[in-house]
Design a protein around this motif. Structure first.
Motif, short mmCIF file in Angstrom:
data_model
loop_
_atom_site.label_atom_id
_atom_site.label_comp_id
_atom_site.label_asym_id
_atom_site.label_seq_id
_atom_site.Cartn_x
_atom_site.Cartn_y
_atom_site.Cartn_z
N ILE A 109 0.83 -1.15 0.06
CA ILE A 109 -0.02 0.06 -0.06
C ILE A 109 0.80 1.25 0.01
CG2 ILE A 109 -2.12 -0.86 1.16
CD1 ILE A 109 -0.86 -0.02 3.80
N GLY A 110 0.32 2.35 -0.31
CA GLY A 110 0.89 3.65 -0.14
C GLY A 110 1.13 4.22 1.19
N GLY A 111 -0.09 3.90 1.91
CA GLY A 111 -0.13 4.38 3.38
C GLY A 111 -1.38 3.81 4.10
N LEU A 112 -1.15 3.62 5.14
CA LEU A 112 -2.26 3.21 6.14
C LEU A 112 -2.79 4.25 7.19
CD1 LEU A 112 -3.75 0.82 7.17
CD2 LEU A 112 -2.23 0.60 9.06
N SER A 113 -4.05 4.53 7.01
CA SER A 113 -4.43 5.79 7.80
C SER A 113 -4.87 5.51 9.17
CB SER A 113 -6.04 6.12 7.05
OG SER A 113 -7.01 5.39 7.44
N LEU A 151 -6.75 1.44 3.73
CA LEU A 151 -5.64 1.12 2.92
C LEU A 151 -5.38 2.29 1.75
CD1 LEU A 151 -6.25 -2.78 2.34
CD2 LEU A 151 -5.27 -1.48 4.30
N MET A 152 -4.50 2.99 1.65
CA MET A 152 -4.39 4.30 0.79
C MET A 152 -3.41 3.88 -0.32
SD MET A 152 -6.81 5.79 2.27
CE MET A 152 -6.62 7.23 1.30
N ASP A 153 -3.56 4.28 -1.52
CA ASP A 153 -2.95 4.39 -2.67
C ASP A 153 -2.72 5.52 -3.33
OD1 ASP A 153 -1.80 1.41 -3.22
OD2 ASP A 153 -3.70 1.17 -3.32
N PHE A 154 -1.59 5.83 -4.38
CA PHE A 154 -1.33 7.49 -4.64
C PHE A 154 -2.13 7.51 -5.87
CE2 PHE A 154 2.12 6.45 -2.02
CZ PHE A 154 2.25 7.77 -1.23
N SER A 155 -2.80 6.43 -6.54
CA SER A 155 -3.33 6.80 -7.89
C SER A 155 -4.67 5.94 -7.96
CB SER A 155 -2.58 6.83 -9.10
OG SER A 155 -2.20 5.21 -9.32
N ALA A 169 3.88 -4.43 4.53
CA ALA A 169 3.94 -3.03 4.58
C ALA A 169 4.72 -3.03 5.90
CB ALA A 169 2.72 -2.33 4.81
N ASP A 170 5.82 -2.08 5.52
CA ASP A 170 6.86 -1.71 6.81
C ASP A 170 6.18 -0.62 7.38
OD1 ASP A 170 8.13 0.99 6.17
OD2 ASP A 170 8.25 0.12 4.19
N SER A 171 6.85 -0.52 8.97
CA SER A 171 6.10 0.46 9.77
C SER A 171 5.92 1.80 9.44
CB SER A 171 6.60 0.47 11.12
OG SER A 171 8.14 0.77 11.06
N SER A 172 6.77 2.14 8.47
CA SER A 172 6.77 3.79 8.00
C SER A 172 5.47 3.97 7.19
CB SER A 172 7.98 3.98 7.13
OG SER A 172 7.71 3.04 5.76
N LYS A 173 4.69 2.88 6.85
CA LYS A 173 3.44 3.18 5.88
C LYS A 173 2.33 3.79 6.91
CE LYS A 173 5.28 2.08 2.21
NZ LYS A 173 4.53 0.86 1.46
N TYR A 174 2.50 3.52 8.45
CA TYR A 174 1.50 4.04 9.20
C TYR A 174 1.33 5.40 9.09
CZ TYR A 174 -1.74 4.59 13.06
OH TYR A 174 -2.62 5.28 13.87
N LEU A 175 0.37 6.18 8.76
CA LEU A 175 0.00 7.61 8.65
C LEU A 175 0.81 8.38 7.38
CD1 LEU A 175 -0.21 8.66 12.40
CD2 LEU A 175 -1.93 7.88 11.19
N ARG A 176 1.09 7.51 6.72
CA ARG A 176 1.64 8.05 5.37
C ARG A 176 0.68 8.77 4.42
NH1 ARG A 176 5.18 5.34 0.75
NH2 ARG A 176 6.14 6.83 -0.48
N ASN A 177 0.74 9.94 4.18
CA ASN A 177 -0.48 10.60 3.08
C ASN A 177 -0.45 9.70 1.84
OD1 ASN A 177 -1.11 12.11 4.99
ND2 ASN A 177 0.34 13.88 4.67
N ALA A 178 -1.58 9.38 1.35
CA ALA A 178 -1.83 9.04 0.13
C ALA A 178 -3.31 9.20 -0.40
CB ALA A 178 -1.40 7.50 -0.23
N PRO A 179 -3.59 9.66 -1.59
CA PRO A 179 -4.97 10.29 -1.62
C PRO A 179 -6.22 9.35 -1.88
CG PRO A 179 -3.59 10.46 -3.72
CD PRO A 179 -2.73 9.91 -2.76
#
Length: 272
Positions: A171-175, A180-184, A205-215
């Motif tokens: 995933i791009g990010g986890l809110s 589950l968030m992606d970039f496109s 998904a590594d831990s950096s994906k948590y709260l990473r912004n993706a639209p």
């Protein structure tokens, strides 16, 4: 250009800080001069890994290129990949999605005794062709040079022709709500195809994906049977419990399974 240990730590801190850090914070954290930190930040900026702003850095306002993402949290991705590869039984049919963590899964499968893999990940396909016991089917579609994958209507339609045992995707990010968030939209369509056409869904998904912004929202943790990461924070653990998703933590201390949840996820009995 390889990153230094300090530059790797700067990127990890930037991810966990929510995407913004000041130069003064970094000089205090690492106990080095302003000039040293400025050099690190300039090199990271030149590689497109960060965006320089007045007084510090932020994450770029778009997803990084594939080659840049390959160097971020690499050891975590490798640990995740080894854990997933070890859990896949011989003869299983799997999806392998886009991104650098699925690519590491492909590398970890080089000694696997036999699989059928359907993927739109060019790097994964090129890796898997070195294992004659793995049959690889590569989806057609539009090539994204910066991401080194295939997307578009043809790609999604190809994936939807299959019903597989395990769908492995990133995933791009986890809110904060477990989205589950992606970039496109194209990436989201791929994620949905994998989720809807897999008997067991495995999110890597590594831990950096948590709260990473993706639209773009592609689903929620309740769509996932097994979440594989290298470390877990209490907030994510609570989301997994609420969603009924099993956790497999593949940190430096080895693979361990967190408490079972309400969903019947079978990490130790994964059979096609």
């Amino acid at each position: 250009m390889p990153l230094s240990e300090r530059q790797t730590q700067i990127l990890a801190r930037l991810q966990h800080a929510g995407g913004s850090l000041s130069s003064s914070e970094l000089t205090d954290t690492f106990g080095v001069s302003v000039q040293t930190i400025r050099k690190d930040l300039n090199e990271l900026s030149n590689q497109g890994l960060v965006q320089r702003v007045h007084g510090g850095i932020t994450l770029p306002n778009r997803n990084l290129s594939f080659s840049n993402r390959q160097v971020i949290n690499l050891e975590a991705k490798r640990a995740i990949a080894r854990a997933v590869a070890a859990s896949l039984p011989e003869g299983a049919c799997i999806f392998l999605g886009i991104g650098t963590t699925p690519q590491q899964v492909a590398l970890a499968l080089l000694d696997h005794p036999g699989l059928q893999v359907i993927t739109n990940n060019l790097n994964a396909a090129m890796t898997l062709c070195h294992n004659p016991r793995i049959e690889t089917l590569l989806a057609g579609g539009r090539v994204r040079p910066s991401d080194q994958d295939m997307t578009g209507e043809d790609t999604t339609a190809f994936l939807r022709r299959f019903r597989v045992n395990f769908g492995i995707f990133g995933i791009g990010g986890l809110s904060a709500r477990g989205d589950l968030m992606d970039f496109s939209p194209e990436e989201s369509h791929i994620s949905r195809a994998i989720i809807e056409c897999s008997e067991q869904r495995i999110l890597v998904a590594d831990s950096s994906k948590y709260l990473r912004n993706a639209p773009v929202r592609s689903g929620s943790l309740s769509d996932v049977h097994l979440y594989v990461t290298e470390s877990i924070c209490p907030s994510v653990a609570a989301l997994l419990e609420q969603a009924g998703t099993e956790l497999l933590c593949a940190g430096s201390g080895g693979v361990r399974t967190a408490s079972k949840t309400g969903r019947t996820a079978r990490r130790q009995e994964m059979e096609p």
